[in-house]
Design an enzyme around this catalytic site. Structure first.
Site, PDB file in Angstrom:
ATOM      1  N   TYR A   1      31.882  21.307  32.779  1.00 50.68           N
ATOM      2  CA  TYR A   1      32.182  22.732  32.982  1.00 50.68           C
ATOM      3  C   TYR A   1      30.915  23.569  32.892  1.00 50.68           C
ATOM      4  O   TYR A   1      30.487  24.161  33.851  1.00 50.68           O
ATOM      5  CB  TYR A   1      33.233  23.192  31.975  1.00 50.68           C
ATOM      6  CG  TYR A   1      33.766  24.572  32.267  1.00 50.68           C
ATOM      7  CD1 TYR A   1      34.725  24.759  33.251  1.00 50.68           C
ATOM      8  CD2 TYR A   1      33.302  25.693  31.568  1.00 50.68           C
ATOM      9  CE1 TYR A   1      35.214  26.028  33.545  1.00 50.68           C
ATOM     10  CE2 TYR A   1      33.783  26.956  31.852  1.00 50.68           C
ATOM     11  CZ  TYR A   1      34.739  27.126  32.833  1.00 50.68           C
ATOM     12  OH  TYR A   1      35.210  28.376  33.120  1.00 50.68           O
TER      13      TYR A   1
ATOM     14  N   HIS B   1      45.514  30.286  39.413  1.00 48.54           N
ATOM     15  CA  HIS B   1      44.284  29.633  38.986  1.00 48.54           C
ATOM     16  C   HIS B   1      44.537  28.378  38.161  1.00 48.54           C
ATOM     17  O   HIS B   1      43.617  27.652  37.834  1.00 48.54           O
ATOM     18  CB  HIS B   1      43.448  30.632  38.180  1.00 48.54           C
ATOM     19  CG  HIS B   1      42.000  30.265  38.062  1.00 48.54           C
ATOM     20  ND1 HIS B   1      41.160  30.209  39.138  1.00 48.54           N
ATOM     21  CD2 HIS B   1      41.243  29.935  36.984  1.00 48.54           C
ATOM     22  CE1 HIS B   1      39.945  29.868  38.730  1.00 48.54           C
ATOM     23  NE2 HIS B   1      39.967  29.690  37.429  1.00 48.54           N
TER      24      HIS B   1
ATOM     25  N   ASP C   1      45.887  33.054  43.355  1.00 41.10           N
ATOM     26  CA  ASP C   1      44.814  33.023  42.360  1.00 41.10           C
ATOM     27  C   ASP C   1      44.260  34.429  42.167  1.00 41.10           C
ATOM     28  O   ASP C   1      43.695  35.018  43.095  1.00 41.10           O
ATOM     29  CB  ASP C   1      43.711  32.070  42.811  1.00 41.10           C
ATOM     30  CG  ASP C   1      42.728  31.733  41.696  1.00 41.10           C
ATOM     31  OD1 ASP C   1      42.563  32.560  40.780  1.00 41.10           O
ATOM     32  OD2 ASP C   1      42.123  30.649  41.738  1.00 41.10           O
TER      33      ASP C   1
ATOM     34  N   SER D   1      37.183  25.911  38.745  1.00 45.52           N
ATOM     35  CA  SER D   1      36.754  27.252  38.404  1.00 45.52           C
ATOM     36  C   SER D   1      35.221  27.289  38.303  1.00 45.52           C
ATOM     37  O   SER D   1      34.534  26.975  39.277  1.00 45.52           O
ATOM     38  CB  SER D   1      37.435  27.677  37.098  1.00 45.52           C
ATOM     39  OG  SER D   1      37.342  29.048  36.903  1.00 45.52           O
TER      40      SER D   1
END
Length: 725
Positions: A501, A698, A664, A581
């Site tokens: 991430y 999302h 989203d 994301s």
């Protein structure tokens, strides 16, 4: 800040603040002679190439740099041409994935695995205990209440009854101080645009009070149950077009009155991107307002409700993070001010002088993630090398005891308690331990299991977890968790899925994901890299992966892949990566910077056009993390890595599955659409597929039924591309 890039399972409810693809795993067995081309044979039938998106060059000049965007028109989702192209892309994707061998078995096994449920940490309100639980194939968690800690559970709110397809989600809930009422939010289609409702706990009856535009709401009930302080967003027409998702203000609502007539008590005249949250002290005199300004700065304001004074700022305006609790007239402050791994101060609530703050818990080697004041004690959660630790202190900062957690290398995802209760709840899980709720007895200093998720279909004892350390490009040591079957042979051919991430001060710590076991049972390796930009080692680690240092995150991910290959865990033909994301941005950088390292990429709800991202949805909230191309110096570093601007013709890219959703409200679907068109237009030989989910957002609130379908597509894709039978 909760309303950021990272998606969470229970927003505002003490749950996870990130989305990983751990649940996307399915077993793979390497075979020879795979065919992963765009027009490969599928179940004996030839599949034509991808749709052709019309090239409409649009030239812009950024500080003397001429940049051409071929597919700007795809940013308009309402354009008929865009809708037609998306429909053609979806048909192309379906034509390749639907006939994949083994697809039915994948779907069936996922349906079994997702029966393993979810559970949330209880919140206490007087004699009541409120918590969420999802069982079996329920699409959404149910809010339960029990009277007494060992009482019988009763359903209080079941949003599964509101939509047959499960597309109404329970976003958050906040009980009143003594549990008479519960305020909760619901939203549709994964939009997270919550509507606030109020239910009476004793009867289960809904009050007529309903408040719109309360996504990710922060609630502080008055002690007499007459009303509550809350956060809300403006309606269309009250602010300039496009500003409706900013300008979060604090209001007070008195039960039985018209919410549209509630007057704002905080937020007027402040920056539109400010993010206030509210919290009341234990005797109802002080309202604490915590204002996040990006991901590196918060400010604290205090209102004396008895005196009716306006909010007074009690922090110094420095670029640090502050959080606090007011208890018995004293302010307990957790901050990284001059302490990147955080420490705790105490101050008198009426004294706003910084020099009078007293440090009671100094910075240590671990990162202090949270400190709550419950049962007359400070309950502190630390993170050491990306694993959780719990400590209990008295109100003067003296260590009372360290809590023994059920296993080494695990995570505490949320905790809950009250000032007047001598019990604290916390949730523990790891790669091999299913989510379990423990109750800590403050008086006796003991913990006991309160509830847990059953996972009878999984034998976690057959697997092992290790933490490897490797060196990134600049010599920085970076840790990575590896999960695999005991006795694994390092022969360089193990199918491996690597995820990361690296942003927004979020840690990737060990978590239980049932889908991992599909991979592990058949020799797969699951790797989680703790990249810079996260919170694993404090604010210095976060800042080393943001703004002009974002390339460090990409270098860390590349080094993780190279380590796995050099240590003969796998090779580039058996290595897949996934991210969502901000992790989707990471995937885009891997595709464009080191395409030869990876065989397949799952890129979900990604940011990819970093020159225009700030103009869509709520993305201006993230300028403090990424920067903005509207500033010359920041344009330079954004343009240097923006994935959309680094796709080149003639490069052999990995196979890519771009996944996005039409509702989203965080990352606009235009990123995935434009990148798909650009890569297909560049003549990538391996498949570049686009999947757009309808009535979803999302990731938060996605019903189990849709999750099964999404994961089936992911596994069909990875199984195909890694040459699996």
């Amino acid at each position: 800040m909760l309303w950021g890039l990272a998606a969470g399972v229970f927003m505002g409810g003490g749950g996870r603040l990130f989305w990983t693809f751990a649940s996307l795993l399915f077993f793979v067995t390497p075979v020879h002679g795979r065919d992963g081309g765009q027009g490969s044979a599928v179940a004996g039938a030839a599949v034509a190439g991808p749709p052709v998106a019309e090239v409409r060059p649009l030239e812009e000049t950024f500080y003397g740099n001429k940049i051409v965007d071929k597919y700007r028109w795809l940013e308009d989702s309402a354009l008929p041409e865009t809708r037609k192209w998306v429909a053609e892309e979806m048909a192309y994707t379906r034509g390749l994935l639907d006939p994949r061998p083994g697809r039915e078995a994948i779907h069936a096994r996922l349906s079994e695995l997702l029966r393993i449920g979810e559970i949330g940490v209880p919140r206490i309100g007087g004699k009541y205990y409120f918590y969420t639980r999802r069982d079996g194939l329920q699409n959404q968690p149910v809010l339960y209440v029990r009277e007494g800690v060992n009482g019988k559970d009763r359903v209080l709110v079941d949003v599964n009854l509101l939509a047959a397809d499960g597309t109404v989600a329970l976003d958050w809930f906040w009980p009143a101080e003594y549990g008479k009422y519960v305020a909760y939010g619901t939203s549709t289609n994964g939009s997270e645009m919550s509507t606030l409702h109020i239910v009476e706990t004793k009867t289960g009856n809904l009050l007529p009070d309903t408040v719109e535009r309360t996504h990710a709401a922060s609630i502080a009930w008055s002690l007499d149950n007459s009303g509550f302080y809350y956060t809300r967003y403006p309606k269309k027409g009250d602010v300039p077009t496009g500003q409706e998702r900013y300008n979060r203000h604090v209001f007070y609502h008195e039960l039985g009155t018209d919410p549209e007539k509630d007057e704002p008590i905080f937020g007027e005249g402040r920056d539109a991107e400010d993010w206030p949250d509210v919290r009341l002290d234990n005797d109802g005199r002080m309202l604490l307002i915590t204002v996040a300004q990006g991901w590196t700065k918060t400010e604290l304001f205090l209102m004396n409700l008895k005196k009716g004074t306006p909010p007074t700022r009690i922090t110094t305006g420095k670029n640090f993070l502050y959080n606090a609790t007011v208890y018995n007239g004293r302010l307990y402050i957790v901050t990284n001010e001059d302490a990147p791994r955080f420490r705790v101060f105490v101050a008198e609530a009426g004294n706003y002088e910084r020099d009078d703050w007293k440090e009671i818990i100094p910075q240590t080697g671990g990162v202090l993630k949270d400190a709550e004041l419950w049962g007359g004690k400070i309950f502190a959660q630390y993170e050491q090398n990306a694993s959780s630790q719990l400590k209990v202190f008295d109100l003067e900062g003296k260590n009372v005891r360290d809590l023994a957690l059920p296993g080494i290398g695990g995570s505490v995802f949320g905790s809950g308690g009250k000032w007047d209760h001598d019990e604290i709840f916390y949730e523990f899980e790891s790669f091999t331990v299913a989510p379990s709720i423990y109750r800590y007895d403050v008086e006796h200093g003991t913990s006991s299991l309160w509830a847990k998720v059953d996972a009878p279909a999984i034998d976690s004892s057959a697997y092992e977890v290790s933490q490897e350390w490797y060196h990134s490009k600049d010599g920085t040591r970076v840790p990575m968790f590896l999960v695999h079957k005991k006795g694994l042979k390092k022969d360089g051919s193990n199918p491996t899925l690597l995820t990361g991430y690296g942003g927004f001060d979020i840690s990737l710590t060990p978590s239980f994901e049932s889908g991992i076991y599909l991979w592990l049972e058949h020799g797969g390796i699951y790797a989680v890299a703790n990249l810079r930009g996260g919170a694993e080692f404090g604010e210095d680690w976060h800042r080393a992966g943001m703004l002009d240092k974002k390339q460090n995150v990409f270098d860390d991910m590349i080094a993780a892949a190279e380590f796995l290959i050099s240590e003969k865990y796998t090779d580039s033909n058996h290595l897949a990566i996934s991210g969502a994301s901000n992790g989707g941005l990471l995937m885009g950088a891997m595709i464009t910077q080191r395409p030869e390292l990876f065989r397949a990429v799952v890129c979900r709800v990604p940011l990819l056009d970093m020159l225009h991202y700030q103009n869509f949805q709520i993305a201006r909230l993230w300028v403090s993390e990424y920067g903005s191309a509207e500033k010359p110096e920041q344009f330079k570093w954004l343009y240097a890595y923006s994935p959309y601007h680094h796709v080149k013709a003639g490069v052999e890219y990995p196979a890519v599955l771009f996944m996005t959703a039409d509702s989203d409200s965080r990352v606009d679907p235009m990123h995935a659409k434009k990148m798909t068109a650009l890569m297909q237009g560049a003549g990538s030989k391996r498949p570049v597929l686009l999947r757009v989910e309808s009535k979803a957002g999302h990731g938060v609130g996605t019903p189990v039924g849709k999750r099964i379908e999404e994961l089936t597509d992911v596994w069909a894709f990875l199984w195909w591309q890694l040459g699996v039978r």
